[in-house]
Design an enzyme around this catalytic site. Structure first.
Site, PDB file in Angstrom:
ATOM      1  N   SER A 155       0.831  -1.207   0.000  1.00  0.00           N
ATOM      2  CA  SER A 155       0.000   0.000   0.000  1.00  0.00           C
ATOM      3  C   SER A 155       0.863   1.253   0.000  1.00  0.00           C
ATOM      4  CB  SER A 155      -0.961  -0.038   1.189  1.00  0.00           C
ATOM      5  OG  SER A 155      -1.907   0.989   1.101  1.00  0.00           O
ATOM      6  N   ASP A 302      -3.348   6.503  -3.364  1.00  0.00           N
ATOM      7  CA  ASP A 302      -2.096   5.973  -2.841  1.00  0.00           C
ATOM      8  C   ASP A 302      -1.567   4.943  -3.842  1.00  0.00           C
ATOM      9  OD1 ASP A 302      -3.921   3.934  -2.320  1.00  0.00           O
ATOM     10  OD2 ASP A 302      -3.007   3.387  -0.408  1.00  0.00           O
ATOM     11  N   ASP A 304      -1.373   1.732  -4.293  1.00  0.00           N
ATOM     12  CA  ASP A 304      -2.181   0.607  -4.783  1.00  0.00           C
ATOM     13  C   ASP A 304      -3.620   1.016  -5.042  1.00  0.00           C
ATOM     14  OD1 ASP A 304      -2.781   0.813  -2.040  1.00  0.00           O
ATOM     15  OD2 ASP A 304      -3.283  -1.310  -1.891  1.00  0.00           O
ATOM     16  N   ASP A 306      -6.171   1.982  -3.346  1.00  0.00           N
ATOM     17  CA  ASP A 306      -7.358   1.675  -2.539  1.00  0.00           C
ATOM     18  C   ASP A 306      -7.749   2.849  -1.644  1.00  0.00           C
ATOM     19  OD1 ASP A 306      -5.300   1.431  -0.678  1.00  0.00           O
ATOM     20  OD2 ASP A 306      -5.982  -0.486   0.136  1.00  0.00           O
TER      21      ASP A 306
END
Length: 550
Positions: A155, A302, A304, A306
């Site tokens: 992440s 961000d 990734d 999500d």
């Protein structure tokens, strides 16, 4: 320090069995340096073997490197074997498992290894053909009827890290599943990695997954909704841009002004200290471009994709919205649109959502921290967490999703623009109707995790009786609160103040979530209300810091 003979033997054994030449070579170099008396090498070597990464509800997440205390091919292979064993033992033998990955170092290799080991255990892995945003995996789990999903991602962690997130069904795992999988991982760790079952019956999932997700995200925008706006987008060196551009085009919005320096995946994250839109300075390039292009809004995902963050112009200039402010904007949009169902947020988020839901006669639920809890709320219409996580399409992605949140935001901002209004105006409307709920964070990043444990122990033993001169009551979340499962945290509540203190679940941080609340009458003059709440917030912050001893 010097490396013990036992440590050197353990490290040599690990290197012998490590199937990754890069980490095996790095480990042998570390062994040689430590054996020659290099104290730094001996310290690093000891840390690499100082225990085993703990598999929990967030899966695995740590720095890359050799040894059981780092993210590497051995650790990932054992995690995949443990997951496969758990699935086979719990009624999912032969089931499909979707495996996706981001653009971090080794993510593709970890994903491929996972698919091979799942196949070797008789499961049917579906491996994404390319790196994808995290939300596409829970979406794809539903689309392809998978029993589970894996995403290789860390992440918004620093560049040196990688991670391993597991879904059972479309939901992130919760206890006791995490403990049961961890037990299976421990059992698999007795077998050398090369001797674990491997297979090559792997289905590669190509554009079908992305195209289906894009179509669904674009469908969230009404056909007759306004679409004119100017906006800036940054992917924060992550994997969001290509999918975002396809969604935006399919939904009929104008293309954004891209932050070129952050548009393409780069695991080094060269323009930011931490690749997290919440971190100071991370949005500086986006803000500069927004001012230059006279944008209505700047939006970031961000790495990734999500999570979603926005900045907007205010009378005092451009600023980032807090996670709670954006949460309130999206909730207000959903409630006005008549989206019936449960409105949920985590215990660390603002209490404003409960008031908003009640005003529309919609049920409200508070959960523990994390979308592993929020996404499981039955009948969920909308869920959010102050850490810039938003679930705006729970029927398809019962998890935080920065791309569908972005899509909802574009529709909201375009509608505001068509009405001659701004994000700042919409926020002021919410303040006047429900009263100002001013939130802030106080966090402490540490290298020694014992500092967090000691601070929590001090705070738990002697929580403040007052905050900013107001009496507060303490609740220990570790013994359960409001029907929630126990978690490591302390809640302080007064008539107008609220604080939650807890260790971060994904970073070496102690985090404090602060709120100061004013009534609608006290908030009629929004500027004056903000000034009063900010002054009180500083006193709350000082009291919490003193009680923690940090």
């Amino acid at each position: 320090m010097t490396a013990s003979e036992a440590l050197l033997i353990e490290a040599e054994t690990w290197a012998y069995h490590d199937p990754d030449p890069a980490t095996a070579s790095a480990l042998r170099a570390l062994i040689a340096a430590a054996s020659a008396g290099d104290e730094d090498a001996a310290t690093e070597l000891a840390d690499c073997f100082a225990g085993t990464l703990e598999f929990g509800t967030a899966g695995l997440r740590a720095a890359l490197g050799p040894g059981p205390n780092r993210m590497n091919l051995v650790v990932v292979a054992r995690a995949a074997a443990g997951l496969a064993r758990w699935l086979n033992a719990n009624g999912h033998a032969g089931a499909k498992v979707l495996v996706g990955y981001d653009a971090r170092y080794n993510s593709d290799a970890f994903a491929s290894a996972t698919a091979e080991i799942l196949a070797g255990h008789g499961l049917k892995p579906l491996l994404t053909a390319t790196r994808v945003p995290t939300p596409l995996v829970p979406f794809g789990v539903g689309r392809y009827g998978c029993a589970a999903g894996v995403v290789v991602t860390a992440s918004h962690n620093p560049p040196a890290d990688n991670g391993y997130k597991v879904y059972v069904g479309q939901s992130q795992i919760v206890p006791p599943t995490d403990r049961e999988i961890a037990e299976q991982i421990a059992a698999a760790s007795d077998v050398p990695v090369r001797e674990l079952p491997h297979g090559d019956d792997i289905e590669v999932v190509g554009d079908d997954l992305i195209a289906a997700y894009v179509a669904r995200a674009a469908s969230l925008v009404d056909a007759d909704a306004p679409r004119d706006l100017r906006w800036v987008y940054t992917a924060m060196h992550g994997v969001g841009r290509i999918t975002v551009e396809r969604v935006v085009e399919a939904a009929g919005f104008p293309a954004p002004a891209l932050v070129a320096e952050q548009a393409d995946p780069d695991p080094a994250f060269p323009t930011v200290a931490f690749p997290n839109p919440e971190e100071p300075g991370a949005m500086d390039l986006a803000l500069a471009l927004a001012r230059q292009t006279d944008a209505d809004v700047a939006i970031a995902n961000d790495p990734d994709a999500d999570r979603c963050a926005i900045a907007a112009p205010f009378p005092s200039g451009w600023r980032m919205l807090t996670g709670d402010e954006l949460g309130a904007l999206l909730a207000d949009d959903a409630l006005r649109a008549g989206r019936d169902g449960v409105y949920a947020c985590s215990v660390v988020s603002s209490t404003l959502l409960s008031t908003m839901a009640a005003a529309y006669s919609q049920p409200y639920e508070v959960t523990l921290t994390g979308f592993k809890w929020i996404g499981r709320v039955p009948g969920l219409a909308y869920g959010y967490e102050e850490a810039i996580g938003y679930c705006t399409d729970p029927g398809q992605v019962p998890d935080k999703d920065g791309i569908t949140a972005l899509t909802r935001l574009l529709a909201l901002v375009a509608r505001l623009r068509a009405d001659g209004r701004t994000v700042a105006d919409a926020l002021e409307d919410i303040v006047r109707r429900y009263g100002l709920h001013h939130t802030a964070q106080l966090s402490f990043r540490v290298e020694d995790l014992s500092i967090i444990a000691d601070a929590m122990a001090r705070f738990r033993a002697a929580p403040p009786a007052t905050l900013a001169g107001e009496d507060v009551a303490a609740s220990d979340l570790a013994v359960g609160w409001n029907g929630l499962p126990p978690t490591d945290g302390i809640l302080l509540e007064g008539a107008t103040t609220r604080v939650v203190v807890r260790p971060s679940g994904t970073e070496p941080k102690l985090k404090c979530y602060l709120q100061v609340k004013l009534t609608p009458d006290e908030s009629a003059d929004v500027a004056a209300a903000r000034a009063a709440a900010s002054e009180k917030m500083e006193r709350v912050r000082a009291d919490v810091r003193a009680a923690l001893g940090l």
